[in-house]
Scaffold this motif. Structure first.
Motif, PDB file in Angstrom:
ATOM      1  N   UNK A   1       1.564   2.844 -29.982  1.00 53.51           N
ATOM      2  CA  UNK A   1       1.795   3.847 -28.939  1.00 53.51           C
ATOM      3  C   UNK A   1       0.567   4.756 -28.877  1.00 53.51           C
ATOM      4  N   UNK A   2      -0.003   4.942 -27.692  1.00 56.48           N
ATOM      5  CA  UNK A   2      -1.229   5.723 -27.548  1.00 56.48           C
ATOM      6  C   UNK A   2      -0.972   7.154 -27.075  1.00 56.48           C
ATOM      7  N   UNK A   3       0.244   7.625 -27.248  1.00 55.29           N
ATOM      8  CA  UNK A   3       0.530   9.000 -26.832  1.00 55.29           C
ATOM      9  C   UNK A   3      -0.266  10.014 -27.646  1.00 55.29           C
ATOM     10  N   UNK A   4      -0.679   9.654 -28.865  1.00 56.82           N
ATOM     11  CA  UNK A   4      -1.509  10.554 -29.672  1.00 56.82           C
ATOM     12  C   UNK A   4      -2.890  10.742 -29.038  1.00 56.82           C
ATOM     13  N   UNK A   5      -3.285   9.821 -28.158  1.00 54.22           N
ATOM     14  CA  UNK A   5      -4.525   9.940 -27.392  1.00 54.22           C
ATOM     15  C   UNK A   5      -4.275  10.591 -26.028  1.00 54.22           C
ATOM     16  N   UNK A   6      -3.082  11.160 -25.863  1.00 54.98           N
ATOM     17  CA  UNK A   6      -2.667  11.773 -24.604  1.00 54.98           C
ATOM     18  C   UNK A   6      -2.661  10.753 -23.466  1.00 54.98           C
ATOM     19  N   UNK A   7      -2.221   9.541 -23.802  1.00 57.02           N
ATOM     20  CA  UNK A   7      -2.110   8.461 -22.826  1.00 57.02           C
ATOM     21  C   UNK A   7      -0.700   7.905 -22.863  1.00 57.02           C
ATOM     22  N   UNK A   8      -0.132   7.658 -21.692  1.00 57.26           N
ATOM     23  CA  UNK A   8       1.165   6.993 -21.619  1.00 57.26           C
ATOM     24  C   UNK A   8       0.883   5.491 -21.560  1.00 57.26           C
ATOM     25  N   UNK A   9       0.611   4.937 -22.731  1.00 57.95           N
ATOM     26  CA  UNK A   9       0.152   3.552 -22.800  1.00 57.95           C
ATOM     27  C   UNK A   9       0.451   2.975 -24.177  1.00 57.95           C
ATOM     28  N   UNK A  10       0.426   1.645 -24.257  1.00 54.17           N
ATOM     29  CA  UNK A  10       0.536   0.973 -25.543  1.00 54.17           C
ATOM     30  C   UNK A  10      -0.658   0.031 -25.707  1.00 54.17           C
TER      31      UNK A  10
ATOM     32  N   UNK B   1       8.018   5.172 -20.383  1.00 57.14           N
ATOM     33  CA  UNK B   1       7.559   6.112 -21.396  1.00 57.14           C
ATOM     34  C   UNK B   1       7.127   5.312 -22.628  1.00 57.14           C
ATOM     35  N   UNK B   2       5.835   5.406 -22.996  1.00 66.02           N
ATOM     36  CA  UNK B   2       5.323   4.581 -24.091  1.00 66.02           C
ATOM     37  C   UNK B   2       5.992   4.903 -25.427  1.00 66.02           C
ATOM     38  N   UNK B   3       6.366   6.173 -25.632  1.00 65.91           N
ATOM     39  CA  UNK B   3       7.025   6.546 -26.889  1.00 65.91           C
ATOM     40  C   UNK B   3       8.392   5.880 -27.007  1.00 65.91           C
ATOM     41  N   UNK B   4       9.167   5.971 -25.924  1.00 62.51           N
ATOM     42  CA  UNK B   4      10.512   5.380 -25.925  1.00 62.51           C
ATOM     43  C   UNK B   4      10.429   3.866 -26.061  1.00 62.51           C
TER      44      UNK B   4
END
Length: 365
Positions: free
Chosen positions: A334-343, A317-320
């Motif tokens: 963290x790219x979760x703001x782009x709806x991506x599970x990525x960093x 989980x990119x956020x964690x």
């Protein structure tokens, strides 16, 4: 209190977390924090620029030269264009906003890739323009043209290489696409990372002079924030047909770039050795992140920039992960703001990268 209703659905640009904030929040010494979140130059700024700025501090009381003659003159020589083909902004993102304000209103359509620089969408939403995105995250010219035929476009944004993903289209493919676009459509070719892309692969090189000669409806954007190490000065430029530049200058505020920023940018252009050192180190160090990803079976995007993307799928989980890294004094994006599970990881110095990879290795176990 009531505000402009257009702001209700507008996203807020998420900047990289500052070092001081992380130091206060987690009680970490600032000297021990590594920030690789905002694609800044890990080598800082050219010493020649620093020396020039120190000797120019007595100029701060004056308003800037609004003609920006010296910097435009240097850029005109570098890109083989006339000074009348150049506009200077407080970062290339200011020129993006100027382009949208000059070209669009509530009846306009703006076309872009699904995942690209957030300021395109934010600037378009400020004027109420309709935003159309491709299905694919990365640039897909077939999808872009299909949408263009269906919806039309007042502005098309091409980010070459693309931020935040790092991929880059070949010049020949871009030119073939541009030939099919009406001259009434403004095409913004965002080349903020072109110094990196053209170093890695000459097929990616977009020559600004050639571009605006062949396609007078295009504007090329560049920046001093990345390879030149002037992110804190906020200065970028646009190169286009003089008729486009004349129109954009009607929107540009007077004295929109500070005196010291103009001096710094002009001096930075003189130190190509610093830029070349930066770019060579970038791609040498990027190999370490690619090898790490292969060993950990992590998907990454082949990058033509000064950053690399790790895509985790269902593995992490990119956020964690990002939060755990912050507690260790490492700031990534963290790219979760782009709806991506990525960093997204900016490529740092050898020492910084060694530390980041050591911590990542422990956390990803």
């Amino acid at each position: 209190m009531k505000f402009n209703k257009l702001l209700d659905t507008m996203p807020i640009y998420e900047a990289g977390k500052p070092i001081d904030l992380i130091a206060r929040k987690y009680g970490i010494n600032k000297k021990n924090i590594i920030k690789l979140a905002s694609n800044e130059n890990p080598f800082g700024t050219s010493l020649k620029v620093i020396t020039k700025i120190k000797s120019s501090m007595n100029e701060m009381f004056r308003y800037p030269d609004d003609s920006m003659y010296e910097l435009k003159n240097s850029l005109s020589k570098k890109f083989n264009v006339n000074k009348s083909n150049i506009i200077i902004g407080a970062g290339s993102d200011q020129i993006i906003e100027i382009c949208v304000q000059a070209k669009c209103d509530k009846k306009s359509t703006v076309l872009m890739a699904n995942t690209t620089f957030a300021m395109y969408e934010i600037s378009a939403k400020k004027v109420g323009a309709k935003i159309i995105k491709t299905k694919d995250d990365e640039h897909n010219l077939e999808q872009l043209f299909d949408l263009y035929e269906k919806h039309g476009a007042d502005i098309i944004f091409l980010c070459l290489p693309n931020n935040p993903l790092g991929e880059c289209l070949d010049k020949n493919d871009v030119y073939a696409f541009l030939k099919k676009i009406s001259k009434k459509t403004l095409v913004v070719v965002d080349g903020v990372y072109q110094e990196y892309a053209s170093f890695k692969d000459k097929n990616k090189l977009i020559n600004a002079s050639d571009l605006i000669t062949k396609f007078p409806n295009c504007i090329y954007l560049g920046s001093f924030s990345k390879a030149y190490g002037l992110g804190g000065m906020r200065i970028g430029y646009g190169i286009a047909d003089k008729n486009i530049i004349n129109t954009l200058n009607k929107v540009r505020n007077p004295f929109n770039v500070s005196t010291l920023a103009l001096i710094a940018a002009n001096e930075a252009l003189k130190d190509e050795d610093f830029v070349n050192k930066t770019i060579k180190s970038n791609f040498n160090e990027m190999l370490r992140y690619e090898e790490f990803a292969k060993k950990k079976d992590i998907e990454y995007i082949d990058s033509y920039t000064n950053f690399i993307i790790y895509k985790f799928g269902n593995k992490f989980d990119s956020k964690i992960l990002s939060e755990k890294l912050l507690k260790k004094g490492i700031i990534l994006r963290d790219l979760s703001s782009y709806k991506m599970n990525a960093i997204r990881i900016t490529i740092g110095t050898n020492k910084q990268n060694t530390k980041v990879l050591e911590v990542l290795n422990k956390l990803l176990k």
